[in-house]
Design a protein around this motif. Sequence first.
Motif, PDB file in Angstrom:
ATOM      1  N   UNK A  23      -0.187 -10.654  -2.095  1.00 14.00           N
ATOM      2  CA  UNK A  23      -0.106  -9.193  -2.137  1.00 14.00           C
ATOM      3  C   UNK A  23       1.065  -8.684  -1.307  1.00 14.00           C
ATOM      4  N   UNK A  24       1.728  -7.625  -1.774  1.00  9.39           N
ATOM      5  CA  UNK A  24       2.873  -7.078  -1.024  1.00  9.39           C
ATOM      6  C   UNK A  24       2.420  -6.373   0.254  1.00  9.39           C
ATOM      7  N   UNK A  25       3.321  -6.311   1.201  1.00  2.00           N
ATOM      8  CA  UNK A  25       3.002  -5.694   2.490  1.00  2.00           C
ATOM      9  C   UNK A  25       2.886  -4.175   2.389  1.00  2.00           C
ATOM     10  N   UNK A  26       3.311  -3.600   1.253  1.00  2.00           N
ATOM     11  CA  UNK A  26       3.271  -2.142   1.121  1.00  2.00           C
ATOM     12  C   UNK A  26       1.871  -1.584   0.908  1.00  2.00           C
ATOM     13  N   UNK A  27       0.848  -2.437   0.735  1.00  2.00           N
ATOM     14  CA  UNK A  27      -0.512  -1.909   0.573  1.00  2.00           C
ATOM     15  C   UNK A  27      -0.958  -1.254   1.877  1.00  2.00           C
ATOM     16  N   UNK A  28      -1.809  -0.258   1.747  1.00  4.60           N
ATOM     17  CA  UNK A  28      -2.276   0.493   2.907  1.00  4.60           C
ATOM     18  C   UNK A  28      -3.134  -0.372   3.824  1.00  4.60           C
ATOM     19  N   UNK A  29      -4.029  -1.127   3.196  1.00 13.35           N
ATOM     20  CA  UNK A  29      -4.947  -1.981   3.949  1.00 13.35           C
ATOM     21  C   UNK A  29      -5.396  -3.132   3.058  1.00 13.35           C
ATOM     22  N   UNK A  30      -5.582  -4.297   3.662  1.00 15.28           N
ATOM     23  CA  UNK A  30      -6.033  -5.479   2.932  1.00 15.28           C
ATOM     24  C   UNK A  30      -7.332  -5.953   3.570  1.00 15.28           C
ATOM     25  N   UNK A  31      -8.416  -5.933   2.781  1.00 14.04           N
ATOM     26  CA  UNK A  31      -9.726  -6.354   3.286  1.00 14.04           C
ATOM     27  C   UNK A  31     -10.157  -7.596   2.512  1.00 14.04           C
ATOM     28  N   UNK A  78      -5.189   3.671 -14.301  1.00 14.52           N
ATOM     29  CA  UNK A  78      -4.556   4.931 -13.934  1.00 14.52           C
ATOM     30  C   UNK A  78      -3.902   4.748 -12.564  1.00 14.52           C
ATOM     31  N   UNK A  79      -2.580   4.886 -12.506  1.00 13.94           N
ATOM     32  CA  UNK A  79      -1.863   4.690 -11.244  1.00 13.94           C
ATOM     33  C   UNK A  79      -1.362   6.005 -10.651  1.00 13.94           C
ATOM     34  N   UNK A  80      -1.896   7.143 -11.118  1.00 15.22           N
ATOM     35  CA  UNK A  80      -1.386   8.444 -10.705  1.00 15.22           C
ATOM     36  C   UNK A  80      -2.063   9.002  -9.448  1.00 15.22           C
ATOM     37  N   UNK A  81      -3.132   8.347  -8.975  1.00 18.16           N
ATOM     38  CA  UNK A  81      -3.873   8.864  -7.824  1.00 18.16           C
ATOM     39  C   UNK A  81      -3.158   8.536  -6.503  1.00 18.16           C
ATOM     40  N   UNK A  82      -3.465   9.331  -5.463  1.00 19.49           N
ATOM     41  CA  UNK A  82      -2.807   9.141  -4.162  1.00 19.49           C
ATOM     42  C   UNK A  82      -3.352   7.942  -3.396  1.00 19.49           C
ATOM     43  N   UNK A  83      -4.675   7.744  -3.436  1.00 18.71           N
ATOM     44  CA  UNK A  83      -5.265   6.600  -2.722  1.00 18.71           C
ATOM     45  C   UNK A  83      -6.205   5.859  -3.666  1.00 18.71           C
ATOM     46  N   UNK A  84      -5.795   4.673  -4.042  1.00 19.69           N
ATOM     47  CA  UNK A  84      -6.570   3.841  -4.955  1.00 19.69           C
ATOM     48  C   UNK A  84      -7.118   2.645  -4.190  1.00 19.69           C
ATOM     49  N   UNK A  85      -8.394   2.363  -4.392  1.00 26.09           N
ATOM     50  CA  UNK A  85      -8.994   1.148  -3.836  1.00 26.09           C
ATOM     51  C   UNK A  85      -9.164   0.150  -4.981  1.00 26.09           C
ATOM     52  N   UNK A  86      -8.490  -0.979  -4.875  1.00 25.26           N
ATOM     53  CA  UNK A  86      -8.610  -2.034  -5.873  1.00 25.26           C
ATOM     54  C   UNK A  86      -9.548  -3.106  -5.379  1.00 25.26           C
ATOM     55  N   UNK A  87     -10.587  -3.405  -6.173  1.00 27.34           N
ATOM     56  CA  UNK A  87     -11.599  -4.390  -5.777  1.00 27.34           C
ATOM     57  C   UNK A  87     -11.583  -5.529  -6.778  1.00 27.34           C
ATOM     58  N   UNK A  88     -11.373  -6.760  -6.294  1.00 26.28           N
ATOM     59  CA  UNK A  88     -11.291  -7.898  -7.199  1.00 26.28           C
ATOM     60  C   UNK A  88     -12.058  -9.097  -6.696  1.00 26.28           C
ATOM     61  N   UNK A  89     -12.550  -9.888  -7.651  1.00 24.70           N
ATOM     62  CA  UNK A  89     -13.241 -11.125  -7.327  1.00 24.70           C
ATOM     63  C   UNK A  89     -12.872 -12.197  -8.330  1.00 24.70           C
ATOM     64  N   UNK A  90     -12.737 -13.456  -7.876  1.00 22.01           N
ATOM     65  CA  UNK A  90     -12.369 -14.537  -8.775  1.00 22.01           C
ATOM     66  C   UNK A  90     -10.980 -14.296  -9.358  1.00 22.01           C
ATOM     67  N   UNK A  91     -10.748 -14.755 -10.602  1.00 17.78           N
ATOM     68  CA  UNK A  91      -9.443 -14.500 -11.229  1.00 17.78           C
ATOM     69  C   UNK A  91      -9.311 -13.040 -11.639  1.00 17.78           C
ATOM     70  N   UNK A  92     -10.394 -12.271 -11.487  1.00 15.40           N
ATOM     71  CA  UNK A  92     -10.332 -10.828 -11.693  1.00 15.40           C
ATOM     72  C   UNK A  92      -9.439 -10.136 -10.680  1.00 15.40           C
ATOM     73  N   UNK A  93      -8.974 -10.882  -9.688  1.00 20.10           N
ATOM     74  CA  UNK A  93      -8.050 -10.316  -8.703  1.00 20.10           C
ATOM     75  C   UNK A  93      -6.668 -10.107  -9.321  1.00 20.10           C
ATOM     76  N   UNK A  94      -6.346 -10.841 -10.396  1.00 20.61           N
ATOM     77  CA  UNK A  94      -4.997 -10.792 -10.976  1.00 20.61           C
ATOM     78  C   UNK A  94      -4.538  -9.378 -11.348  1.00 20.61           C
ATOM     79  N   UNK A  95      -5.324  -8.586 -12.104  1.00 19.76           N
ATOM     80  CA  UNK A  95      -4.849  -7.227 -12.427  1.00 19.76           C
ATOM     81  C   UNK A  95      -4.753  -6.319 -11.204  1.00 19.76           C
ATOM     82  N   UNK A  96      -5.571  -6.576 -10.180  1.00 27.84           N
ATOM     83  CA  UNK A  96      -5.478  -5.812  -8.932  1.00 27.84           C
ATOM     84  C   UNK A  96      -4.160  -6.148  -8.231  1.00 27.84           C
ATOM     85  N   UNK A  97      -3.765  -7.411  -8.315  1.00 30.61           N
ATOM     86  CA  UNK A  97      -2.474  -7.832  -7.754  1.00 30.61           C
ATOM     87  C   UNK A  97      -1.323  -7.129  -8.464  1.00 30.61           C
ATOM     88  N   UNK A  98      -1.388  -7.040  -9.780  1.00 36.73           N
ATOM     89  CA  UNK A  98      -0.352  -6.334 -10.548  1.00 36.73           C
ATOM     90  C   UNK A  98      -0.297  -4.868 -10.126  1.00 36.73           C
TER      91      UNK A  98
END
Length: 255
Positions: free
Chosen positions: A149-157, A101-121
């Motif tokens: 990751x693109x620079x448009x993300x709010x924060x990168x941890x 769901x991409x309709x929310x105002x602030x989304x936190x994407x959490x990824x580990x291993x190759x599971x990071x790929x859909x978070x990157x998308x």
Amino acid sequence: MSGFVEKGIIRVHNHVGPDIWLMQIELPRIAKEAKPGQFVHVKVNDPRYILRRPISIAGTDAGRGIVEIIYRIVGKGTEAMSHLKVGDTLDCLGPLGTSFDMDKDHIVGIGGGVGIAPILFMARASREGQMTVVIGGRNKEEVFWKDLFPKKVRQMIVTTDDGSYGIKGFSVSVLPKLFAEEKVDEACVCGPGIMMRTAAEMAKEAGVFCEVSMERRMGCGIGTCLGCVCDRKDGKGHYKVCADGPVFNAEEVVL
């Protein structure tokens, strides 16, 4: 969605991390239709391996007709894939499955291993400042993802188990503080099972809606072989990860 078969030419195929490869394939129809969280079912160009391999889509460029995947060598099939060359043709079925769901105002994407790929998308498809991204790896070598990751993300941890880059610890360790200090509308998680389960529990405790992307071995990829089922949390049977998922409300599945 059952997707469609499309054969495309490999335009980029680079070794980017420990046993990890990035591939860009010219698949115009799939590139136009794909949404974050969906996957392609890839046919390995080797007669010894009959079943397709499910691989998350890491990004698309609809204008150029490009689909990008990032995969880890985990067996003989993906090892055979790693020997493909730029210019080779790859047979793909997709896009398959449900999306985040991409309709929310602030989304936190959490990824580990190759599971990071859909978070990157997700991050690539997001609005400016819509996403905070949390990724983790065992060491600095495993968090090469941060540069994609693109620079448009709010924060990168970024976290590493050994503290060689970013915050020392697991990716989920930063979530309680993040959920407490910021207004988060949704958490989207993909990675190892224990990481997803812990992140989902933390989100629930903080009152944050959570979606998870499940990973399973798949035979058909379209819901007929029943080789990828997961248990429903309500005890009423199973879901087919390839067709009912791979993205689920975390409250609906047993992690």
